[in-house]
Design a protein around this motif. Structure first.
Motif, PDB file in Angstrom:
ATOM      1  N   THR A  14       0.841  -1.189   0.000  1.00 17.52           N
ATOM      2  CA  THR A  14       0.000   0.000   0.000  1.00 17.52           C
ATOM      3  C   THR A  14       0.877   1.241   0.000  1.00 17.52           C
ATOM      4  O   THR A  14       2.067   1.182   0.335  1.00 17.52           O
ATOM      5  N   ASP A  15       0.270   2.350  -0.382  1.00 26.93           N
ATOM      6  CA  ASP A  15       1.045   3.581  -0.463  1.00 26.93           C
ATOM      7  C   ASP A  15       0.102   4.762  -0.310  1.00 26.93           C
ATOM      8  O   ASP A  15      -1.103   4.651  -0.568  1.00 26.93           O
ATOM      9  N   ARG A  16       0.649   5.889   0.103  1.00 29.57           N
ATOM     10  CA  ARG A  16      -0.099   7.143   0.170  1.00 29.57           C
ATOM     11  C   ARG A  16       0.770   8.251  -0.402  1.00 29.57           C
ATOM     12  O   ARG A  16       1.948   8.368  -0.064  1.00 29.57           O
ATOM     13  N   MET A  17       0.177   9.055  -1.265  1.00 28.83           N
ATOM     14  CA  MET A  17       0.861  10.207  -1.842  1.00 28.83           C
ATOM     15  C   MET A  17       0.023  11.448  -1.582  1.00 28.83           C
ATOM     16  O   MET A  17      -1.198  11.411  -1.743  1.00 28.83           O
ATOM     17  N   ASP A  18       0.660  12.541  -1.192  1.00 31.46           N
ATOM     18  CA  ASP A  18      -0.019  13.816  -0.985  1.00 31.46           C
ATOM     19  C   ASP A  18       0.557  14.843  -1.954  1.00 31.46           C
ATOM     20  O   ASP A  18       1.779  15.031  -2.020  1.00 31.46           O
ATOM     21  N   SER A  24      -4.870  13.672  -2.063  1.00 26.30           N
ATOM     22  CA  SER A  24      -4.230  12.492  -1.473  1.00 26.30           C
ATOM     23  C   SER A  24      -4.669  11.250  -2.225  1.00 26.30           C
ATOM     24  O   SER A  24      -5.867  11.051  -2.471  1.00 26.30           O
ATOM     25  N   ALA A  25      -3.716  10.413  -2.588  1.00 21.66           N
ATOM     26  CA  ALA A  25      -4.001   9.171  -3.301  1.00 21.66           C
ATOM     27  C   ALA A  25      -3.540   7.987  -2.459  1.00 21.66           C
ATOM     28  O   ALA A  25      -2.366   7.909  -2.074  1.00 21.66           O
ATOM     29  N   TYR A  26      -4.454   7.091  -2.153  1.00 22.98           N
ATOM     30  CA  TYR A  26      -4.162   5.859  -1.412  1.00 22.98           C
ATOM     31  C   TYR A  26      -4.257   4.706  -2.405  1.00 22.98           C
ATOM     32  O   TYR A  26      -5.282   4.549  -3.087  1.00 22.98           O
ATOM     33  N   THR A  27      -3.205   3.898  -2.488  1.00 25.71           N
ATOM     34  CA  THR A  27      -3.171   2.856  -3.513  1.00 25.71           C
ATOM     35  C   THR A  27      -2.832   1.490  -2.942  1.00 25.71           C
ATOM     36  O   THR A  27      -2.099   1.369  -1.963  1.00 25.71           O
ATOM     37  N   GLY A  51      -7.238   2.126  -6.087  1.00 26.06           N
ATOM     38  CA  GLY A  51      -6.904   3.246  -5.222  1.00 26.06           C
ATOM     39  C   GLY A  51      -8.105   4.082  -4.860  1.00 26.06           C
ATOM     40  O   GLY A  51      -9.220   3.865  -5.350  1.00 26.06           O
ATOM     41  N   VAL A 106      -8.933   8.388  -3.959  1.00 26.90           N
ATOM     42  CA  VAL A 106      -8.395   9.744  -4.017  1.00 26.90           C
ATOM     43  C   VAL A 106      -9.256  10.656  -3.154  1.00 26.90           C
ATOM     44  O   VAL A 106     -10.486  10.607  -3.219  1.00 26.90           O
ATOM     45  N   THR A 137     -13.316   6.347  -5.094  1.00 23.74           N
ATOM     46  CA  THR A 137     -12.514   5.175  -5.438  1.00 23.74           C
ATOM     47  C   THR A 137     -12.160   5.211  -6.920  1.00 23.74           C
ATOM     48  O   THR A 137     -12.902   5.762  -7.734  1.00 23.74           O
TER      49      THR A 137
END
Length: 214
Positions: A41-45, A71-74, A85, A87, A142
């Motif tokens: 899993t990952d999170r990007m801001d 923010s994107a959670y994947t 993911g 968003v 989603t």
């Protein structure tokens, strides 16, 4: 986590999650009722300030800005690509009184170009902000469709190819926007490598060890 193999399992879940699964057991199915393999899993801001001047063509005679965090959670495949993911659109709208917000999206497109909508915030009603032009938009969506996942994967590796756009009733084509990142014009070069180890002569990493690049 003091049992035999527990520390190895924790390390394995971090380095190779596909090699582990979570299993739920019941009295009727003591060997396991259902299970799922672990995934990365990952999170990007992305911190952005949407501006009318960044629209194509630039919007004039309309003052305002939209400080935002996208923010994107994947969930990641074994090769690091996003399999699915979610968003979060978090936008602090600061527009003139009476501005009516109609939509906000993530588009594909380089700076200076217009592109198609790929990730829609799916605002349920329009306008969202009435009379004051100031307020917060917070939406969780989603991403599972082919086009949306392609954009999400592009945002992971080449975020300068996407932009966040907000639309109003008076500016349906876009009132303010900003690229998710500014594209680099030159490749970085490494000039010096320093070690944080007590001895400068220690420059080799041990197999399976953790390290950081700053």
């Amino acid at each position: 986590l003091g049992g035999p193999g527990a520390l190895d399992a924790v390390t394995g879940v971090i380095t190779n999650p596909a090699g582990y699964y979570i299993n739920a057991h019941t009295t009727g199915f003591p060997a396991g009722a259902f299970r799922s393999q672990a995934m990365k899993t990952d999170r990007m801001d992305f911190q952005l300030t949407l501006m009318p001047s960044q629209e194509v063509p630039p919007v004039t005679g309309f003052n305002g800005q939209v400080p935002s965090r996208l923010s994107a959670y994947t969930l990641r495949n074994a090769d690091g690509t996003a399999a699915a993911g979610a968003v979060v659109f978090d936008e602090d709208v600061q527009f003139p009184s009476g501005t009516q917000i109609s939509a906000t999206h993530v588009h594909d497109g380089l700076a200076g170009t217009n592109g198609p909508v790929r990730i829609d915030s799916r605002l349920k009603s329009s306008p969202v902000l009435v009379n004051d032009g100031i307020g917060n938009i917070y939406r969780l969506v989603t991403v599972g469709d082919t086009a949306g996942l392609a954009t999400l994967n592009s945002a992971i590796s080449t975020p300068w190819k996407q932009y966040l756009n907000i639309h109003t009733a008076d500016h349906p084509g876009g009132a303010a926007r900003w690229q998710l990142a500014i594209g680099a014009t030159t490749l970085p070069s490494i000039t010096t490598v320093l070690t944080a180890a007590p001895y400068a002569s220690l420059t080799t990493l041990a197999p399976g060890s953790h390290f950081a690049i700053n």
